[in-house]
Each structure stands twice: as structure tokens, then as C-alpha cells.
Design a protein around this motif. Structure first.
Motif, PDB file in Angstrom:
ATOM      1  N   SER A 129       0.837  -1.205   0.000  1.00 42.41           N
ATOM      2  CA  SER A 129       0.000   0.000   0.000  1.00 42.41           C
ATOM      3  C   SER A 129       0.875   1.259   0.000  1.00 42.41           C
ATOM      4  N   TRP A 130       2.158   1.098  -0.301  1.00 34.12           N
ATOM      5  CA  TRP A 130       3.092   2.213  -0.243  1.00 34.12           C
ATOM      6  C   TRP A 130       2.641   3.388  -1.108  1.00 34.12           C
ATOM      7  N   SER A 184      -0.336   4.296  -2.283  1.00 29.27           N
ATOM      8  CA  SER A 184      -1.518   5.022  -1.794  1.00 29.27           C
ATOM      9  C   SER A 184      -1.191   5.793  -0.513  1.00 29.27           C
ATOM     10  N   ARG A 185      -0.340   5.225   0.344  1.00 31.38           N
ATOM     11  CA  ARG A 185       0.063   5.955   1.555  1.00 31.38           C
ATOM     12  C   ARG A 185       0.886   7.193   1.207  1.00 31.38           C
ATOM     13  N   ASP A 215      -1.550   9.777  -0.211  1.00 30.28           N
ATOM     14  CA  ASP A 215      -2.367  10.332   0.878  1.00 30.28           C
ATOM     15  C   ASP A 215      -1.568  11.375   1.667  1.00 30.28           C
TER      16      ASP A 215
END
Length: 108
Positions: A70-71, A73-74, A77
Motif C-alpha cells: 500500500s506504499w 496510496s500511503r 495520501d
């Protein structure tokens, strides 16, 4: 190509380790961008002189090694939360950048 990617990532790591300005830095050590793969050039050209290119390479590598990461998307964000869009442009993000490479490498 892999060697240029690792050298570029090492350069970025060194900037981080020494608390250097990185977000709008023009990198002296540039990762090679594949010429024959259109995913790296459409709809947005991945340049290799700003952080967008290095972040795209890093995202591509992580998503190849660990598809469930999920790197990306993090990261997006965090950027969305803390950076105005003009700073995104200074990093090399442009129109269409969110649909570029590696399963939309930096699309969120």
C-alpha cells in the motif's frame, strides 16, 4: 537499467539521511527510464530528473516485488494532506502523472 535505479535510490536515501531538501531537487544521479515501454511515456512522460521519476521507479519496484503493498496510496495520501499542488509540479508531477506506469504507479 537496474543499476541506474539502485544508484538513484541510494542518492535519494543519502539526501534523506542528511536531511537534505528533496521535494523539488533536480537529481544529479538519474534513473534510466525504459524507452520501449509506452507505459512510461503515456499519458504522462516519466522524466528522470525530478522526484516523480524516482518515486515511479520505486513504486514500480515495490509493486513488482510485493503486489499487495500500500506504499503508493500511503505516499499519495501523505502528499495530498501536506503538499499544495504547485509543489507536486515542482517534483515533476504533471497532468496525467497519476495514470503512469506500473499499474498506474503513482495513481492512488
Amino acid at each position: 537499467m537496474a543499476e541506474s535505479w539502485l544508484v538513484a535510490l541510494n542518492t535519494v536515501r543519502n539526501c534523506c539521511a542528511h536531511h537534505s531538501r528533496l521535494w523539488n531537487k533536480t537529481l544529479g544521479t538519474k534513473p534510466m527510464i525504459p524507452r520501449d515501454d509506452t507505459a512510461w511515456h503515456e499519458p504522462h512522460e516519466v522524466g528522470n530528473h525530478k522526484m516523480f521519476g524516482t518515486l515511479t521507479v520505486l513504486s514500480y519496484m515495490l509493486e513488482t516485488i510485493a503486489p499487495a503493498t500500500s506504499w503508493r496510496s500511503r505516499l499519495l495520501d501523505l502528499m495530498e494532506e501536506r503538499l499544495p499542488r504547485e509543489e507536486w509540479r515542482a517534483m515533476g508531477f504533471g497532468d496525467g502523472a497519476s495514470e503512469t506506469v506500473g499499474g498506474s504507479a503513482l495513481s492512488g
